[in-house]
Design an enzyme around this catalytic site. Structure first.
Site, PDB file in Angstrom:
ATOM      1  N   GLY A 136       2.385   3.808  13.692  1.00  0.00           N
ATOM      2  CA  GLY A 136       3.684   2.532  13.767  1.00  0.00           C
ATOM      3  C   GLY A 136       2.829   1.929  15.204  1.00  0.00           C
ATOM      4  O   GLY A 136       2.451   0.625  15.603  1.00  0.00           O
ATOM      5  N   GLY A 194       6.729   4.673   8.826  1.00  0.00           N
ATOM      6  CA  GLY A 194       6.188   5.504   8.196  1.00  0.00           C
ATOM      7  C   GLY A 194       5.964   6.455   9.932  1.00  0.00           C
ATOM      8  O   GLY A 194       6.798   6.292  10.603  1.00  0.00           O
ATOM      9  N   SER A 195       4.893   7.216  10.496  1.00  0.00           N
ATOM     10  CA  SER A 195       4.959   8.241  12.227  1.00  0.00           C
ATOM     11  C   SER A 195       4.722   6.827  13.189  1.00  0.00           C
ATOM     12  O   SER A 195       4.640   6.079  13.214  1.00  0.00           O
ATOM     13  CB  SER A 195       3.930   8.852  12.030  1.00  0.00           C
ATOM     14  N   THR A 196       5.543   7.719  13.969  1.00  0.00           N
ATOM     15  CA  THR A 196       5.810   6.762  15.400  1.00  0.00           C
ATOM     16  C   THR A 196       3.841   6.367  16.294  1.00  0.00           C
ATOM     17  O   THR A 196       3.719   5.599  16.071  1.00  0.00           O
ATOM     18  CB  THR A 196       6.523   7.331  16.717  1.00  0.00           C
ATOM     19  N   CYS A 212      13.474  10.784   7.270  1.00  0.00           N
ATOM     20  CA  CYS A 212      13.081  10.507   8.903  1.00  0.00           C
ATOM     21  C   CYS A 212      14.710  10.708   9.767  1.00  0.00           C
ATOM     22  O   CYS A 212      14.422  10.828  11.592  1.00  0.00           O
ATOM     23  CB  CYS A 212      12.369   8.583   9.164  1.00  0.00           C
ATOM     24  N   LYS A 221       0.625  -1.052  -0.261  1.00  0.00           N
ATOM     25  CA  LYS A 221      -0.213  -0.128  -0.153  1.00  0.00           C
ATOM     26  C   LYS A 221       1.033   0.890   0.072  1.00  0.00           C
ATOM     27  O   LYS A 221       1.303   1.374   0.931  1.00  0.00           O
ATOM     28  CB  LYS A 221      -0.804  -0.141   0.985  1.00  0.00           C
TER      29      LYS A 221
HETATM   30  P1  ADP Z   1       2.280  10.557   8.048  1.00  0.00           P
HETATM   31  O1  ADP Z   1       1.701  11.850   9.125  1.00  0.00           O
HETATM   32  O2  ADP Z   1       4.061  11.163   7.923  1.00  0.00           O
HETATM   33  O3  ADP Z   1       1.942  10.650   6.340  1.00  0.00           O
HETATM   34  P2  ADP Z   1       1.819   8.063   8.583  1.00  0.00           P
HETATM   35  O4  ADP Z   1       2.404   7.560   9.513  1.00  0.00           O
HETATM   36  O5  ADP Z   1       0.389   8.679   8.791  1.00  0.00           O
HETATM   37  O6  ADP Z   1       2.790   9.045   7.767  1.00  0.00           O
HETATM   38  O7  ADP Z   1       1.916   7.385   7.111  1.00  0.00           O
HETATM   39  C1  ADP Z   1       2.102   6.562   6.342  1.00  0.00           C
HETATM   40  C2  ADP Z   1       1.924   4.845   5.495  1.00  0.00           C
HETATM   41  O8  ADP Z   1       0.993   4.278   6.751  1.00  0.00           O
HETATM   42  C3  ADP Z   1       1.235   5.678   4.757  1.00  0.00           C
HETATM   43  O9  ADP Z   1       1.047   4.453   3.456  1.00  0.00           O
HETATM   44  C4  ADP Z   1       0.115   5.662   5.567  1.00  0.00           C
HETATM   45  O10 ADP Z   1      -1.140   5.921   4.743  1.00  0.00           O
HETATM   46  C5  ADP Z   1      -0.468   4.735   6.147  1.00  0.00           C
HETATM   47  N1  ADP Z   1      -0.899   5.242   7.378  1.00  0.00           N
HETATM   48  C6  ADP Z   1      -1.332   5.758   7.790  1.00  0.00           C
HETATM   49  N2  ADP Z   1      -2.941   5.499   9.054  1.00  0.00           N
HETATM   50  C7  ADP Z   1      -2.737   4.574   8.591  1.00  0.00           C
HETATM   51  C8  ADP Z   1      -3.052   3.258   9.986  1.00  0.00           C
HETATM   52  N3  ADP Z   1      -3.839   4.117  10.416  1.00  0.00           N
HETATM   53  N4  ADP Z   1      -2.911   2.081   9.723  1.00  0.00           N
HETATM   54  C9  ADP Z   1      -2.129   1.563   8.334  1.00  0.00           C
HETATM   55  N5  ADP Z   1      -1.850   2.406   7.817  1.00  0.00           N
HETATM   56  C10 ADP Z   1      -1.587   3.728   8.196  1.00  0.00           C
END
Ligand code: ADP
Length: 497
Positions: free
Chosen positions: A249, A244-246, A300, A191
Protein backbone atom coordinates in the site's frame (compact mmCIF):
# COMPACT_ATOMS: atom_id res chain seq x y z
CA UNK A 1 -6.33 -37.15 3.34
CA UNK A 2 -9.43 -37.76 1.28
CA UNK A 3 -11.64 -34.80 0.58
CA UNK A 4 -15.12 -35.66 1.74
CA UNK A 5 -16.89 -33.55 -0.83
CA UNK A 6 -17.47 -34.71 -4.39
CA UNK A 7 -16.27 -32.12 -6.86
CA UNK A 8 -18.78 -30.45 -9.13
CA UNK A 9 -17.97 -31.55 -12.75
CA UNK A 10 -17.91 -27.89 -13.78
CA UNK A 11 -15.11 -27.29 -11.26
CA UNK A 12 -13.17 -30.24 -12.60
CA UNK A 13 -13.49 -28.89 -16.14
CA UNK A 14 -12.49 -25.41 -15.01
CA UNK A 15 -9.25 -26.49 -13.36
CA UNK A 16 -8.37 -29.12 -15.97
CA UNK A 17 -8.20 -26.76 -18.94
CA UNK A 18 -4.64 -26.56 -20.33
CA UNK A 19 -4.58 -23.06 -18.87
CA UNK A 20 -7.14 -20.42 -17.90
CA UNK A 21 -7.05 -17.37 -20.10
CA UNK A 22 -7.47 -13.72 -19.14
CA UNK A 23 -10.41 -11.50 -20.04
CA UNK A 24 -9.56 -8.52 -22.24
CA UNK A 25 -12.15 -6.60 -24.21
CA UNK A 26 -14.73 -9.36 -23.95
CA UNK A 27 -12.37 -12.06 -25.18
CA UNK A 28 -10.53 -14.81 -23.34
CA UNK A 29 -6.92 -14.53 -24.42
CA UNK A 30 -3.46 -15.86 -23.60
CA UNK A 31 -0.81 -13.53 -22.19
CA UNK A 32 1.02 -11.58 -24.90
CA UNK A 33 4.22 -13.24 -23.65
CA UNK A 34 2.58 -16.69 -23.82
CA UNK A 35 3.60 -17.23 -20.19
CA UNK A 36 1.51 -19.06 -17.61
CA UNK A 37 1.83 -19.64 -13.88
CA UNK A 38 0.59 -22.35 -11.55
CA UNK A 39 -1.93 -21.95 -8.81
CA UNK A 40 -1.59 -24.50 -6.03
CA UNK A 41 -4.11 -26.35 -3.86
CA UNK A 42 -2.92 -25.42 -0.35
CA UNK A 43 -4.42 -28.55 1.21
CA UNK A 44 -2.15 -30.80 -0.87
CA UNK A 45 0.65 -28.58 -2.18
CA UNK A 46 -0.21 -29.85 -5.67
CA UNK A 47 -0.73 -27.75 -8.79
CA UNK A 48 -4.42 -27.03 -9.15
CA UNK A 49 -4.55 -25.12 -12.44
CA UNK A 50 -2.43 -23.08 -14.83
CA UNK A 51 -3.27 -19.49 -15.55
CA UNK A 52 -2.19 -16.95 -18.17
CA UNK A 53 0.43 -14.67 -16.63
CA UNK A 54 -0.37 -11.07 -17.43
CA UNK A 55 2.29 -8.39 -17.40
CA UNK A 56 2.73 -4.82 -18.65
CA UNK A 57 1.73 -5.61 -22.23
CA UNK A 58 -1.50 -7.30 -21.18
CA UNK A 59 -2.29 -4.48 -18.79
CA UNK A 60 -1.74 -2.09 -21.70
CA UNK A 61 -4.27 -4.03 -23.82
CA UNK A 62 -6.74 -4.19 -20.93
CA UNK A 63 -6.46 -0.48 -20.13
CA UNK A 64 -6.97 0.37 -23.80
CA UNK A 65 -10.16 -1.69 -23.83
CA UNK A 66 -11.39 -0.18 -20.57
CA UNK A 67 -10.59 3.31 -21.85
CA UNK A 68 -12.57 2.73 -25.04
CA UNK A 69 -15.49 1.23 -23.12
CA UNK A 70 -15.49 4.32 -20.91
CA UNK A 71 -14.65 7.10 -23.40
CA UNK A 72 -16.45 5.85 -26.51
CA UNK A 73 -18.82 2.96 -25.91
CA UNK A 74 -20.92 4.73 -23.32
CA UNK A 75 -21.03 2.43 -20.28
CA UNK A 76 -21.09 5.53 -18.08
CA UNK A 77 -23.91 7.09 -20.07
CA UNK A 78 -25.92 3.89 -20.43
CA UNK A 79 -29.43 3.98 -19.00
CA UNK A 80 -29.27 3.43 -15.24
CA UNK A 81 -31.95 0.74 -15.49
CA UNK A 82 -29.72 -1.18 -17.87
CA UNK A 83 -26.73 -1.11 -15.48
CA UNK A 84 -29.01 -2.13 -12.62
CA UNK A 85 -30.38 -5.03 -14.62
CA UNK A 86 -26.89 -6.33 -15.45
CA UNK A 87 -25.67 -6.05 -11.85
CA UNK A 88 -28.77 -7.85 -10.58
CA UNK A 89 -28.18 -10.59 -13.12
CA UNK A 90 -24.59 -10.93 -11.89
CA UNK A 91 -25.91 -11.40 -8.34
CA UNK A 92 -28.40 -14.01 -9.54
CA UNK A 93 -25.74 -15.86 -11.52
CA UNK A 94 -23.39 -15.96 -8.53
CA UNK A 95 -26.18 -17.56 -6.52
CA UNK A 96 -27.09 -19.94 -9.32
CA UNK A 97 -23.46 -21.09 -9.50
CA UNK A 98 -22.82 -20.91 -5.76
CA UNK A 99 -21.76 -24.53 -5.28
CA UNK A 100 -19.26 -24.33 -8.12
CA UNK A 101 -17.82 -20.98 -7.04
CA UNK A 102 -17.52 -22.14 -3.43
CA UNK A 103 -15.63 -25.30 -4.40
CA UNK A 104 -13.33 -23.37 -6.68
CA UNK A 105 -12.62 -20.86 -3.91
CA UNK A 106 -11.93 -23.58 -1.38
CA UNK A 107 -9.63 -25.47 -3.74
CA UNK A 108 -7.65 -22.36 -4.62
CA UNK A 109 -7.52 -20.63 -1.23
CA UNK A 110 -7.85 -23.54 1.21
CA UNK A 111 -10.68 -22.04 3.25
CA UNK A 112 -13.46 -24.28 4.57
CA UNK A 113 -16.27 -25.07 2.21
CA UNK A 114 -18.75 -23.90 4.84
CA UNK A 115 -17.19 -20.46 4.77
CA UNK A 116 -17.02 -20.33 0.97
CA UNK A 117 -20.59 -21.50 0.54
CA UNK A 118 -22.32 -19.80 3.45
CA UNK A 119 -20.34 -16.60 3.87
CA UNK A 120 -18.19 -15.54 0.92
CA UNK A 121 -20.36 -16.49 -2.04
CA UNK A 122 -23.66 -15.11 -0.64
CA UNK A 123 -21.88 -11.93 0.46
CA UNK A 124 -20.44 -11.50 -3.04
CA UNK A 125 -23.93 -11.84 -4.57
CA UNK A 126 -25.33 -9.49 -1.93
CA UNK A 127 -22.71 -6.87 -2.73
CA UNK A 128 -23.60 -6.81 -6.43
CA UNK A 129 -27.30 -6.66 -5.53
CA UNK A 130 -26.75 -3.83 -3.05
CA UNK A 131 -24.85 -1.73 -5.60
CA UNK A 132 -27.39 -2.51 -8.32
CA UNK A 133 -29.75 -0.49 -6.13
CA UNK A 134 -27.38 2.48 -6.04
CA UNK A 135 -27.18 3.03 -9.80
CA UNK A 136 -30.06 5.53 -9.99
CA UNK A 137 -29.47 7.09 -6.59
CA UNK A 138 -26.18 8.87 -7.17
CA UNK A 139 -27.49 12.41 -6.89
CA UNK A 140 -25.91 15.80 -7.40
CA UNK A 141 -27.12 19.02 -5.78
CA UNK A 142 -28.91 22.13 -6.92
CA UNK A 143 -27.19 25.05 -5.29
CA UNK A 144 -29.03 28.23 -4.34
CA UNK A 145 -26.60 30.69 -5.92
CA UNK A 146 -26.86 34.10 -7.63
CA UNK A 147 -30.32 34.14 -9.31
CA UNK A 148 -28.67 35.06 -12.60
CA UNK A 149 -27.40 31.50 -12.73
CA UNK A 150 -28.60 27.96 -12.40
CA UNK A 151 -25.90 26.14 -10.45
CA UNK A 152 -25.86 22.40 -9.96
CA UNK A 153 -23.50 19.48 -9.50
CA UNK A 154 -23.17 16.20 -11.32
CA UNK A 155 -21.58 13.13 -9.79
CA UNK A 156 -19.65 11.51 -12.58
CA UNK A 157 -17.65 8.29 -12.68
CA UNK A 158 -13.90 8.60 -12.19
CA UNK A 159 -13.08 6.68 -15.38
CA UNK A 160 -10.90 3.58 -15.63
CA UNK A 161 -10.37 1.90 -12.27
CA UNK A 162 -7.43 -0.42 -11.63
CA UNK A 163 -8.45 -2.82 -8.89
CA UNK A 164 -5.88 -4.97 -7.14
CA UNK A 165 -7.21 -7.59 -4.75
CA UNK A 166 -5.74 -10.03 -2.24
CA UNK A 167 -5.97 -13.80 -1.83
CA UNK A 168 -7.85 -14.08 1.47
CA UNK A 169 -11.38 -13.42 0.12
CA UNK A 170 -10.83 -13.63 -3.64
CA UNK A 171 -14.43 -13.61 -4.87
CA UNK A 172 -15.76 -11.30 -2.18
CA UNK A 173 -13.01 -8.73 -2.68
CA UNK A 174 -13.74 -8.76 -6.42
CA UNK A 175 -17.40 -8.02 -5.58
CA UNK A 176 -16.51 -5.22 -3.13
CA UNK A 177 -14.44 -3.59 -5.86
CA UNK A 178 -16.53 -4.25 -8.97
CA UNK A 179 -20.00 -3.58 -7.53
CA UNK A 180 -19.63 0.12 -6.73
CA UNK A 181 -17.25 0.86 -9.62
CA UNK A 182 -19.69 -0.53 -12.19
CA UNK A 183 -22.77 0.96 -10.52
CA UNK A 184 -21.21 4.41 -10.87
CA UNK A 185 -20.35 3.87 -14.54
CA UNK A 186 -16.61 3.25 -14.32
CA UNK A 187 -14.81 0.63 -16.36
CA UNK A 188 -12.32 -1.70 -14.74
CA UNK A 189 -9.10 -3.63 -15.02
CA UNK A 190 -9.12 -6.15 -12.17
CA UNK A 191 -5.98 -7.94 -11.04
CA UNK A 192 -6.64 -10.93 -8.81
CA UNK A 193 -3.94 -12.21 -6.46
CA UNK A 194 -1.51 -14.65 -8.03
CA UNK A 195 -2.25 -17.24 -5.31
CA UNK A 196 -6.02 -17.30 -6.00
CA UNK A 197 -7.01 -16.17 -9.50
CA UNK A 198 -9.67 -18.79 -10.26
CA UNK A 199 -12.94 -17.40 -8.89
CA UNK A 200 -12.28 -13.97 -10.39
CA UNK A 201 -11.85 -15.64 -13.78
CA UNK A 202 -15.06 -17.63 -13.34
CA UNK A 203 -16.77 -14.40 -12.27
CA UNK A 204 -15.57 -12.89 -15.55
CA UNK A 205 -17.56 -15.56 -17.41
CA UNK A 206 -20.63 -14.80 -15.31
CA UNK A 207 -20.26 -11.07 -15.99
CA UNK A 208 -20.34 -11.85 -19.68
CA UNK A 209 -23.35 -14.11 -19.25
CA UNK A 210 -25.08 -11.27 -17.43
CA UNK A 211 -24.60 -9.05 -20.49
CA UNK A 212 -21.68 -6.87 -19.41
CA UNK A 213 -20.49 -5.05 -22.54
CA UNK A 214 -17.01 -5.85 -23.88
CA UNK A 215 -14.17 -3.93 -22.27
CA UNK A 216 -16.16 -2.77 -19.22
CA UNK A 217 -14.50 -5.39 -17.00
CA UNK A 218 -11.10 -6.77 -17.92
CA UNK A 219 -9.43 -9.36 -15.71
CA UNK A 220 -5.66 -9.72 -15.84
CA UNK A 221 -4.16 -12.34 -13.52
CA UNK A 222 -0.45 -12.01 -12.82
CA UNK A 223 2.12 -11.10 -10.23
CA UNK A 224 2.18 -7.99 -8.06
CA UNK A 225 5.29 -6.16 -9.21
CA UNK A 226 4.63 -6.88 -12.92
CA UNK A 227 0.87 -6.88 -13.64
CA UNK A 228 -0.06 -4.93 -10.50
CA UNK A 229 2.84 -2.51 -10.89
CA UNK A 230 1.94 -1.80 -14.53
CA UNK A 231 -1.62 -0.98 -13.52
CA UNK A 232 -0.47 1.34 -10.74
CA UNK A 233 1.89 3.24 -13.05
CA UNK A 234 -0.38 3.42 -16.08
CA UNK A 235 -1.15 7.06 -16.98
CA UNK A 236 -4.55 6.15 -18.47
CA UNK A 237 -5.78 4.56 -15.24
CA UNK A 238 -7.74 7.13 -13.24
CA UNK A 239 -8.04 5.31 -9.96
CA UNK A 240 -6.40 2.50 -8.04
CA UNK A 241 -8.34 0.54 -5.44
CA UNK A 242 -6.06 -1.75 -3.49
CA UNK A 243 -6.56 -4.26 -0.71
CA UNK A 244 -3.43 -5.95 0.59
CA UNK A 245 -0.40 -5.49 2.78
CA UNK A 246 0.62 -2.16 4.28
CA UNK A 247 4.05 -2.35 2.64
CA UNK A 248 2.58 -2.67 -0.86
CA UNK A 249 0.00 0.00 0.00
CA UNK A 250 2.82 2.40 0.82
CA UNK A 251 4.56 1.55 -2.44
CA UNK A 252 1.35 2.26 -4.36
CA UNK A 253 0.99 5.55 -2.48
CA UNK A 254 4.50 6.51 -3.62
CA UNK A 255 4.12 5.22 -7.19
CA UNK A 256 0.87 7.06 -7.85
CA UNK A 257 2.27 10.44 -6.90
CA UNK A 258 3.57 10.70 -10.48
CA UNK A 259 0.09 10.60 -12.03
CA UNK A 260 -1.96 11.79 -9.04
CA UNK A 261 -4.56 9.16 -9.77
CA UNK A 262 -7.11 8.63 -7.04
CA UNK A 263 -6.19 5.90 -4.60
CA UNK A 264 -8.02 3.96 -1.91
CA UNK A 265 -6.09 1.56 0.29
CA UNK A 266 -7.42 -1.12 2.61
CA UNK A 267 -4.36 -2.49 4.36
CA UNK A 268 -3.23 -4.57 7.31
CA UNK A 269 -4.30 -4.65 10.91
CA UNK A 270 -3.40 -5.80 14.40
CA UNK A 271 -6.80 -5.39 15.90
CA UNK A 272 -7.42 -5.31 19.65
CA UNK A 273 -10.27 -7.49 20.89
CA UNK A 274 -10.96 -6.30 24.45
CA UNK A 275 -12.75 -8.52 26.95
CA UNK A 276 -13.86 -6.95 30.24
CA UNK A 277 -14.53 -9.10 33.28
CA UNK A 278 -18.22 -8.13 33.20
CA UNK A 279 -18.70 -9.62 29.72
CA UNK A 280 -20.81 -12.63 28.82
CA UNK A 281 -17.76 -14.87 28.99
CA UNK A 282 -19.05 -17.71 26.83
CA UNK A 283 -20.02 -15.26 24.08
CA UNK A 284 -16.63 -13.55 24.39
CA UNK A 285 -14.80 -16.86 24.05
CA UNK A 286 -16.76 -17.71 20.92
CA UNK A 287 -16.20 -14.20 19.56
CA UNK A 288 -12.48 -14.38 20.30
CA UNK A 289 -12.20 -17.74 18.54
CA UNK A 290 -14.08 -16.60 15.49
CA UNK A 291 -12.29 -13.24 15.57
CA UNK A 292 -8.93 -14.87 15.11
CA UNK A 293 -9.37 -18.33 13.58
CA UNK A 294 -11.95 -17.50 10.91
CA UNK A 295 -10.32 -18.04 7.51
CA UNK A 296 -7.23 -19.41 9.32
CA UNK A 297 -6.59 -15.94 10.71
CA UNK A 298 -5.89 -14.66 7.21
CA UNK A 299 -8.16 -11.69 7.77
CA UNK A 300 -6.98 -8.10 7.85
CA UNK A 301 -9.32 -7.25 10.74
CA UNK A 302 -8.59 -10.41 12.79
CA UNK A 303 -8.67 -9.80 16.54
CA UNK A 304 -5.09 -10.92 17.03
CA UNK A 305 -4.39 -8.93 20.20
CA UNK A 306 -6.84 -10.33 22.69
CA UNK A 307 -6.84 -8.07 25.75
CA UNK A 308 -8.43 -9.72 28.77
CA UNK A 309 -9.05 -7.99 32.10
CA UNK A 310 -6.32 -9.10 34.47
CA UNK A 311 -8.53 -10.72 37.10
CA UNK A 312 -9.82 -13.33 34.65
CA UNK A 313 -6.93 -13.45 32.20
CA UNK A 314 -5.52 -16.88 33.11
CA UNK A 315 -8.87 -18.60 33.27
CA UNK A 316 -10.04 -17.03 30.00
CA UNK A 317 -6.81 -18.00 28.21
CA UNK A 318 -7.15 -21.59 29.40
CA UNK A 319 -10.74 -21.89 28.19
CA UNK A 320 -9.81 -20.31 24.88
CA UNK A 321 -6.90 -22.71 24.42
CA UNK A 322 -9.15 -25.66 25.19
CA UNK A 323 -11.62 -24.57 22.53
CA UNK A 324 -8.84 -23.79 20.02
CA UNK A 325 -7.34 -27.23 20.58
CA UNK A 326 -10.70 -28.81 19.80
CA UNK A 327 -11.15 -27.10 16.46
CA UNK A 328 -11.29 -29.51 13.57
CA UNK A 329 -8.39 -29.02 11.17
CA UNK A 330 -8.44 -30.47 7.69
CA UNK A 331 -8.77 -29.76 3.99
CA UNK A 332 -11.31 -27.09 3.20
CA UNK A 333 -13.38 -29.44 1.07
CA UNK A 334 -14.18 -31.59 4.10
CA UNK A 335 -17.44 -30.14 5.47
CA UNK A 336 -16.37 -30.86 9.06
CA UNK A 337 -13.25 -28.69 8.72
CA UNK A 338 -13.15 -25.54 10.85
CA UNK A 339 -9.51 -24.59 10.27
CA UNK A 340 -8.07 -25.26 6.81
CA UNK A 341 -4.56 -24.79 5.44
CA UNK A 342 -2.87 -21.43 4.93
CA UNK A 343 -2.91 -20.18 1.39
CA UNK A 344 0.68 -20.87 0.33
CA UNK A 345 4.11 -22.16 1.22
CA UNK A 346 5.23 -18.55 1.60
CA UNK A 347 2.46 -17.87 4.09
CA UNK A 348 3.27 -21.09 5.95
CA UNK A 349 6.88 -19.95 6.33
CA UNK A 350 5.83 -16.50 7.42
CA UNK A 351 3.46 -17.77 10.10
CA UNK A 352 5.76 -20.48 11.45
CA UNK A 353 8.54 -17.85 11.44
CA UNK A 354 6.40 -15.73 13.75
CA UNK A 355 5.71 -18.74 15.98
CA UNK A 356 9.48 -19.06 16.46
CA UNK A 357 9.85 -15.33 17.04
CA UNK A 358 7.08 -15.43 19.68
CA UNK A 359 8.74 -18.27 21.56
CA UNK A 360 12.12 -16.52 21.42
CA UNK A 361 10.49 -13.35 22.74
CA UNK A 362 9.31 -15.34 25.75
CA UNK A 363 5.68 -16.01 24.84
CA UNK A 364 4.19 -19.36 25.77
CA UNK A 365 2.01 -21.35 23.38
CA UNK A 366 -0.84 -22.72 25.51
CA UNK A 367 -1.95 -24.68 22.47
CA UNK A 368 -0.59 -25.11 18.94
CA UNK A 369 2.58 -23.18 18.28
CA UNK A 370 3.64 -25.33 15.36
CA UNK A 371 2.89 -26.59 11.90
CA UNK A 372 0.51 -29.52 11.72
CA UNK A 373 2.41 -32.40 10.13
CA UNK A 374 0.07 -35.16 11.27
CA UNK A 375 -1.07 -37.92 8.96
CA UNK A 376 -2.66 -36.44 5.86
CA UNK A 377 -1.34 -32.96 6.63
CA UNK A 378 2.26 -33.45 5.51
CA UNK A 379 2.03 -31.78 2.12
CA UNK A 380 -0.49 -29.07 2.94
CA UNK A 381 0.17 -25.72 4.58
CA UNK A 382 -1.46 -26.41 7.94
CA UNK A 383 -0.64 -24.51 11.12
CA UNK A 384 -2.29 -25.51 14.39
CA UNK A 385 -4.54 -22.89 15.99
CA UNK A 386 -2.24 -21.17 18.45
CA UNK A 387 -2.91 -19.29 21.68
CA UNK A 388 0.07 -17.38 23.08
CA UNK A 389 0.21 -16.02 26.62
CA UNK A 390 3.01 -14.17 28.37
CA UNK A 391 2.83 -11.61 25.57
CA UNK A 392 3.68 -7.96 26.07
CA UNK A 393 2.15 -5.46 23.72
CA UNK A 394 5.56 -4.31 22.50
CA UNK A 395 6.70 -7.76 21.35
CA UNK A 396 6.93 -8.34 17.62
CA UNK A 397 4.15 -10.92 17.69
CA UNK A 398 1.89 -8.28 19.24
CA UNK A 399 2.88 -5.50 16.85
CA UNK A 400 3.37 -7.15 13.45
CA UNK A 401 0.68 -8.68 11.30
CA UNK A 402 1.10 -12.47 11.28
CA UNK A 403 -1.91 -13.33 9.09
CA UNK A 404 -2.35 -16.81 10.48
CA UNK A 405 -4.25 -18.68 13.22
CA UNK A 406 -2.31 -17.09 16.06
CA UNK A 407 -3.68 -15.03 18.93
CA UNK A 408 -1.80 -13.24 21.70
CA UNK A 409 -3.67 -13.00 24.99
CA UNK A 410 -2.57 -9.89 26.88
CA UNK A 411 -3.79 -8.76 30.32
CA UNK A 412 -5.00 -5.23 31.11
CA UNK A 413 -5.70 -3.52 34.43
CA UNK A 414 -8.68 -1.29 33.75
CA UNK A 415 -10.56 0.58 31.05
CA UNK A 416 -7.95 3.24 30.41
CA UNK A 417 -5.18 0.63 30.27
CA UNK A 418 -7.23 -1.37 27.74
CA UNK A 419 -7.67 1.68 25.54
CA UNK A 420 -4.02 2.69 25.88
CA UNK A 421 -2.70 -0.74 24.97
CA UNK A 422 -5.39 -1.28 22.33
CA UNK A 423 -4.38 1.91 20.55
CA UNK A 424 -0.68 1.20 20.88
CA UNK A 425 -0.21 0.03 17.29
CA UNK A 426 0.37 1.80 14.02
CA UNK A 427 -2.61 -0.05 12.58
CA UNK A 428 -6.25 0.97 13.03
CA UNK A 429 -8.52 -1.31 11.09
CA UNK A 430 -10.91 -2.80 13.64
CA UNK A 431 -11.51 -3.62 17.28
CA UNK A 432 -13.82 -5.64 19.50
CA UNK A 433 -15.24 -4.79 22.92
CA UNK A 434 -16.97 -7.30 25.20
CA UNK A 435 -18.86 -5.94 28.21
CA UNK A 436 -22.37 -5.81 29.67
CA UNK A 437 -21.84 -2.18 30.71
CA UNK A 438 -23.45 -0.07 27.98
CA UNK A 439 -21.73 3.17 28.98
CA UNK A 440 -18.34 1.50 29.03
CA UNK A 441 -19.03 -0.01 25.61
CA UNK A 442 -19.81 3.45 24.21
CA UNK A 443 -16.75 5.03 25.82
CA UNK A 444 -14.34 2.38 24.57
CA UNK A 445 -15.90 2.27 21.09
CA UNK A 446 -15.21 5.99 20.79
CA UNK A 447 -11.74 5.89 22.34
CA UNK A 448 -10.39 3.16 20.06
CA UNK A 449 -8.78 4.53 16.92
CA UNK A 450 -10.03 2.09 14.31
CA UNK A 451 -12.33 2.12 11.30
CA UNK A 452 -14.72 -0.49 12.73
CA UNK A 453 -15.56 -1.36 16.33
CA UNK A 454 -17.66 -4.42 17.12
CA UNK A 455 -19.37 -4.49 20.51
CA UNK A 456 -20.30 -7.95 21.83
CA UNK A 457 -19.76 -9.35 18.35
CA UNK A 458 -16.90 -9.68 15.85
CA UNK A 459 -16.42 -9.92 12.08
CA UNK A 460 -19.90 -8.67 11.24
CA UNK A 461 -20.20 -7.27 7.73
CA UNK A 462 -22.91 -5.99 5.47
CA UNK A 463 -22.69 -4.37 2.07
CA UNK A 464 -24.38 -1.27 3.51
CA UNK A 465 -21.85 -0.71 6.33
CA UNK A 466 -18.56 1.06 5.52
CA UNK A 467 -15.22 -0.62 6.14
CA UNK A 468 -11.69 0.76 6.10
CA UNK A 469 -8.76 1.86 8.19
CA UNK A 470 -7.46 4.52 10.52
CA UNK A 471 -3.72 5.18 10.69
CA UNK A 472 -1.55 2.81 8.64
CA UNK A 473 -4.48 0.51 7.90
CA UNK A 474 -5.18 2.68 4.90
CA UNK A 475 -7.56 5.35 3.69
CA UNK A 476 -10.90 5.47 1.93
CA UNK A 477 -13.98 3.55 3.02
CA UNK A 478 -15.45 0.70 1.01
CA UNK A 479 -19.06 -0.51 1.09
CA UNK A 480 -22.19 1.49 1.80
CA UNK A 481 -22.54 4.96 0.33
CA UNK A 482 -18.82 5.55 0.95
CA UNK A 483 -17.79 3.42 -2.02
CA UNK A 484 -19.91 5.70 -4.18
CA UNK A 485 -17.64 8.56 -3.08
CA UNK A 486 -14.59 6.51 -4.11
CA UNK A 487 -15.92 5.89 -7.61
CA UNK A 488 -17.42 9.27 -8.46
CA UNK A 489 -16.17 12.82 -8.81
CA UNK A 490 -18.13 16.02 -8.57
CA UNK A 491 -18.61 18.46 -11.42
CA UNK A 492 -20.07 21.92 -10.76
CA UNK A 493 -22.07 23.40 -13.64
CA UNK A 494 -22.91 27.12 -13.86
CA UNK A 495 -25.55 28.16 -16.36
CA UNK A 496 -26.41 31.78 -17.01
CA UNK A 497 -30.17 32.09 -17.07
P1 ADP B 1 0.28 -10.44 0.72
O1 ADP B 1 1.62 -10.03 1.27
O2 ADP B 1 -0.71 -10.71 1.77
O3 ADP B 1 0.34 -11.47 -0.37
P2 ADP B 1 0.24 -8.24 -1.07
O4 ADP B 1 0.01 -6.84 -0.62
O5 ADP B 1 1.61 -8.62 -1.49
O6 ADP B 1 -0.34 -9.16 0.06
O7 ADP B 1 -0.74 -8.59 -2.28
C1 ADP B 1 -2.04 -8.09 -2.46
C2 ADP B 1 -2.26 -7.83 -3.93
O8 ADP B 1 -1.34 -6.82 -4.34
C3 ADP B 1 -2.01 -9.01 -4.85
O9 ADP B 1 -2.92 -8.97 -5.94
C4 ADP B 1 -0.59 -8.76 -5.33
O10 ADP B 1 -0.31 -9.37 -6.59
C5 ADP B 1 -0.59 -7.26 -5.47
N1 ADP B 1 0.74 -6.64 -5.41
C6 ADP B 1 1.84 -7.07 -4.74
N2 ADP B 1 2.88 -6.24 -4.96
C7 ADP B 1 2.44 -5.25 -5.77
C8 ADP B 1 3.03 -4.09 -6.36
N3 ADP B 1 4.30 -3.79 -6.13
N4 ADP B 1 2.26 -3.29 -7.13
C9 ADP B 1 0.97 -3.59 -7.35
N5 ADP B 1 0.35 -4.67 -6.85
C10 ADP B 1 1.07 -5.50 -6.07
Amino acid sequence: MEAALKLDPAVQDFVRAPFRKMLIDGKWVAAASGKTFDTVNPATGEVLARVAEGDAEDVERAVRAARRAFDEDGWASSKPAERTRILLRVADLIEKNAAELAQLETLDNGKSINESLNVDVPAAAGTFRYYAGWVDKVYGQTIPSDPAFFNFTLREPVGVAGQIIPWNFPLLMAAWKLGPALACGNTVVLKPAEQTPLTALRLGELLQEAGMPDGVVNIVPGFGPTAGGALVKHPQVDKIAFTGSTDVGKEIHRETSGTLKRVSLELGGKSPNIVFADADVEAAVQGALMGVFFNQGQVCCAGTRLFVEQKMHDEFADVLAKHAGGMQQGPGLDPSTQVGPLVSQEQLERVTGYLDIGKKEGAKALIGGERNTGKGFEKGYFVKPTVFTGVKNDMRIAQEEIFGPVVSVIPFKDESDAVLQGNNTFYGLAAGVWTRDVSKAHRVARAIRAGTVWVNCYNVFEAAAPFGGYKQSGYGRELGSYSIDLYTQVKTVWMRI
